[in-house]
Write an enzyme that holds these catalytic residues in place. Structure first.
Site, PDB file in Angstrom:
ATOM      1  N   ASP A  90      -0.099  -0.186  11.191  1.00 14.62           N
ATOM      2  CA  ASP A  90       0.899   1.121  11.259  1.00 14.62           C
ATOM      3  C   ASP A  90       1.837   0.978  12.301  1.00 14.62           C
ATOM      4  O   ASP A  90       1.785   0.606  13.295  1.00 14.62           O
ATOM      5  CB  ASP A  90      -0.166   2.335  11.693  1.00 14.62           C
ATOM      6  CG  ASP A  90       0.742   3.493  11.671  1.00 14.62           C
ATOM      7  OD1 ASP A  90       0.357   4.223  10.338  1.00 14.62           O
ATOM      8  OD2 ASP A  90       1.360   4.268  12.477  1.00 14.62           O
ATOM      9  N   ILE A  91       3.057   1.404  11.914  1.00 15.28           N
ATOM     10  CA  ILE A  91       4.321   1.269  12.796  1.00 15.28           C
ATOM     11  C   ILE A  91       4.168   2.224  13.959  1.00 15.28           C
ATOM     12  O   ILE A  91       4.006   3.440  13.902  1.00 15.28           O
ATOM     13  CB  ILE A  91       5.591   1.592  12.041  1.00 15.28           C
ATOM     14  CG1 ILE A  91       5.812   0.198  11.026  1.00 15.28           C
ATOM     15  CG2 ILE A  91       6.840   1.421  13.084  1.00 15.28           C
ATOM     16  CD1 ILE A  91       7.114   0.291  10.269  1.00 15.28           C
ATOM     17  N   GLU A 133       4.602   4.476   6.601  1.00 13.39           N
ATOM     18  CA  GLU A 133       4.741   3.465   7.679  1.00 13.39           C
ATOM     19  C   GLU A 133       3.307   2.699   7.735  1.00 13.39           C
ATOM     20  O   GLU A 133       3.131   1.846   8.686  1.00 13.39           O
ATOM     21  CB  GLU A 133       5.032   3.891   8.896  1.00 13.39           C
ATOM     22  CG  GLU A 133       4.092   4.650   9.827  1.00 13.39           C
ATOM     23  CD  GLU A 133       3.993   6.097   9.376  1.00 13.39           C
ATOM     24  OE1 GLU A 133       3.490   7.181  10.105  1.00 13.39           O
ATOM     25  OE2 GLU A 133       4.575   6.525   8.176  1.00 13.39           O
TER      26      GLU A 133
END
Length: 734
Positions: free
Chosen positions: A611-612, A654
């Site tokens: 996950d960004i 994301e």
């Protein structure tokens, strides 16, 4: 034993025989005063008669009277003119009394009392009868043989030769018997003359019996015991003389009593003086024989004198001839036989039914009359003339039947005799009207098929399985980039076109179809001579296994556009449109498959969830286009960092995930750290500015008690949340 001693024994035997004959003659003369010549005359196996110089019958035995259809009493005084049909017969018989020599082997036509015409084989011997000049006629009825010869001569010359040989044997035997009987028919002679004549006759008979090439047997008519056999009989039956004289005729004749009686009845009904039996040889072979038998009275009593002809080959020829007749008679083709006068001498049933004629309407009629002069001159006569010169000809004729045009293939075959002369031509016709219609329908269908295949760009090919020869139509050539002027392609040429990565698959599919006698279907790529790569779909079907040569017929069509469209659809269905990473659907399919494989083979499996960090802030600060560039950058970094066998996908927004096959926790941590560091060290250059970003990663590994992929993903998500809670930009395990 010396030669003189042998001659002495023979002399003693002759003396004893003379004494026996004298005693027998004395008994006969004292009992009925019947001269021995008359007894021999009456007991001869053939017809015998005395003809005066005026052409009047003076005497005739019963066999001769039966042959001519008269009684013995009716024959006495009968003029020869009553029996002769033509002048040749009259001239021969009337002038023979003035010729001081034997006239033998005369086949003449005579008229029976009932008017029936018969043929006889007659020997004419000058004799004195009652001190007057006369002739002795020795004859046999050869009408059945004559009729059989006439019938067989037109069909099989080899059978004719066989009959001639058998007839020659019979004529030779009859001639010898006639010579013997001639010595026995003198009447009103002294007792000594009769005894001497009898002795000479027996010696002559023994000489004929021993030296004749015909098979001869002497049989006891009461018991059936074989009393004697000549050398020809010994050779034919395969027994020694001693062995054959111990046999009964029933040991040789394979017919039972009922069958023998039936054959005797048949001979009487058919008015023939011979019988047809089956004789068993010493080696077990069964031969068809024709037996001429007649009683002879000797000093020791009555005996049965039999002449046996082996007619096995003749019977086989007759049976074969009958088979041919039945085949021709029942054939659906039209058969006819034409002589040099162009007259029909034979037609089969199909011929008659096709033209709605009776046999009497055709046989003996010229073809000009049957077919019409113009048709005969233009369409038939030229081929007949060629056939009579020895050439077999084929042609087609159109004939109008019942107002309808019918097409026939016609074959003219010369029918040569043994000497090569051709007196007949066989004409075989076959109705091909339906075939003509089928050919036209097939031609029309082929034209339509060509239009359809050209419109659909479908190429047609055929492979000869036995020779590997290949046929390609024009569309096949165009599909493979060949010119019409190029050489005919071969199986090896097709091999060279197939892409090297697809050749094994295509060859396996083709060989499997040939082995299993099943349909062939395969997609493969080809490389054209200009280097262009195309996708080809091929399908084929084997022909009927009973047909030769074995072949396979199929089609090819270009599916390049379809394949590219399929590949694009597949890419769109499995790829994230923004980042080109696997999408969630594709990832889930691959992940389920890897979980099942790991369980099945007991190998490790790891799952990364990414996950960004603070991605919403990136969008808010730099804008969504810049955020999309960050997403693309992340995918590029991960694909460069992960292995080829690892499956990396965008799960949504994301969030990303990666399946690492055959990976345990330590290796998964190393991989995850490598990804995290690579992302952190790779800023993204966007129109809105350079963006630095990080990712948080959670790791889980497959357990034995995991029921599904959901368990693995749930633990990885927990590890991801843990990484975020612990400060982000870090890797955490379950």
């Amino acid at each position: 034993m010396t030669e003189s001693h042998t001659l002495q024994q023979a002399l003693e035997t002759a003396r004893r025989r003379i004494k026996e004959l004298e005693e027998e003659l004395a008994k006969q003369e004292s009992s009925n005063n019947t001269p021995l010549e008359e007894v021999a005359f009456e007991s001869a196996p053939g017809g015998m008669a005395i003809l005066s110089s005026e052409g009047i019958f003076l005497a005739c035995n019963k066999v001769g009277a039966d042959i001519l259809g008269y009684t013995v009493s009716e024959m006495d005084g009968l003029p020869i003119d009553r029996l002769c049909i033509d002048e040749k017969c009259k001239t021969l018989l009337k002038t023979s009394t003035h010729v001081p020599q034997n006239i033998n082997d005369n086949r003449i036509s005579m008229r029976r009392k009932d008017g029936e015409r018969i043929w006889v084989d007659m020997d004419i011997t000058p004799v004195e009868y009652g001190s007057k000049q006369a002739v002795l006629l020795s004859f046999i009825d050869i009408t059945p043989l004559k009729e059989l010869q006439s019938e067989l001569n037109s069909v099989y010359s080899d059978v004719e030769q066989l009959i001639k040989e058998r007839t020659a044997d019979l004529e030779n035997a009859n001639y010898n018997l006639g010579a013997l009987n001639h010595k026995l028919i003198k009447r009103d002679v002294e007792h000594q003359t009769a005894r001497k004549s009898l002795q000479e006759s027996e010696q002559q008979f023994r000489s004929i019996f021993e030296n004749n090439h015909a098979v001869m047997l002497i049989i006891d008519p009461d018991s059936g015991a074989i009393l004697d056999a000549n050398p020809a009989a010994v050779e034919f039956y395969g027994y020694s003389l001693r062995e054959i004289k111990t046999l009964n005729i029933a040991h040789i004749n394979t017919l039972d009593d009922e069958e023998i009686l039936q054959e005797v009845k048949n001979a009487e009904q058919e008015k023939r003086n011979h019988f047809f039996f089956k004789h068993r040889l010493a080696n077990g072979d069964i031969r068809d024989v024709e037996v001429f038998s007649g009683p002879i009275t000797s000093i020791s009593g009555r005996i049965l004198y039999s002449i046996v002809h082996d007619i096995t080959e003749r019977r086989e020829a007759e049976e074969k001839l009958e088979q041919y007749r039945r085949i021709i008679a029942t054939a659906t083709d039209l058969y006819s036989l034409v002589d040099r006068d162009y007259r029909c001498t034979m037609v089969n049933d199909s011929y008659l039914s096709t033209f709605k004629l009776k046999k009497s309407d055709v046989i003996g009629k010229p073809l000009q009359q049957l077919m019409g002069q113009p048709i005969f001159d233009q369409h038939i006569k030229p081929y007949l003339e060629r056939a009579f010169k020895g050439e077999a000809c084929n042609t087609e004729h159109r004939v109008q039947l019942s107002g309808e045009d019918r097409f026939f293939t016609v074959t003219y075959n010369p029918v040569p005799r043994a000497d090569g002369t051709i007196d007949y031509v066989s004409i075989v016709s076959r109705d091909i009207t339906e075939l003509k219609e089928q050919e036209q329908n097939l031609r029309t269908f082929s034209e339509r098929l060509a239009i359809a295949t050209n419109a659909g760009e479908i190429g047609i090919w055929e492979l000869n399985i036995e020779t590997n020869e290949v046929f390609w139509d024009d569309m096949m050539r165009r599909l493979y980039g060949l010119k019409a002027s190029d050489d005919t392609p071969t199986y090896e040429v097709w091999h060279s076109f197939v892409h090297k990565d697809d050749l094994a698959k295509a060859e396996k599919a083709l060989q499997g179809a040939l082995k299993n006698n099943s349909q062939f279907s395969c997609d493969f790529r080809i490389t054209r001579p200009d280097g262009e790569e195309r996708h080809i779909k091929s399908a084929a079907q084997l022909n009927d296994p009973s047909e030769r040569p074995r072949s396979m017929t199929g089609v090819n069509w270009d599916i390049t556009k379809t394949r590219k469209l399929q590949e694009e659809l597949q890419r769109l269905a499995t790829t994230d449109s923004l980042t080109c990473a696997h999408n969630r659907r594709s990832f889930m399919e691959r992940a389920h498959s890897e979980v099942a494989r790991s369980h099945r083979h007991g190998i490790p499996l790891a799952l990364l969830t990414l996950d960004i960090d603070h991605f919403k802030r990136v969008n808010d600060t730099y804008g969504h286009p810049a955020g999309e560039e960050v997403l693309k950058s992340l995918v590029n970094v991960c694909q460069e960092t992960l292995r080829f066998t690892d499956v990396f996908a965008r799960m949504g927004g994301e969030e990303f995930a990666a399946i690492l096959p055959e990976t345990q926790i330590p290796e998964a941590i190393v991989t995850a750290e490598r990804v995290r560091k690579a992302v952190a060290s790779t800023p993204v250059n966007t129109d809105a500015g350079i963006i630095d970003y990080t990712v948080s990663i959670g790791i889980s590994t497959l357990r034995d008690d995991d029921d599904s992929l959901d368990d693995l993903m749930r633990r990885a998500d927990k590890a991801l949340y843990k990484a975020k809670e612990n400060g982000r930009n870090r890797v955490e395990t379950e």
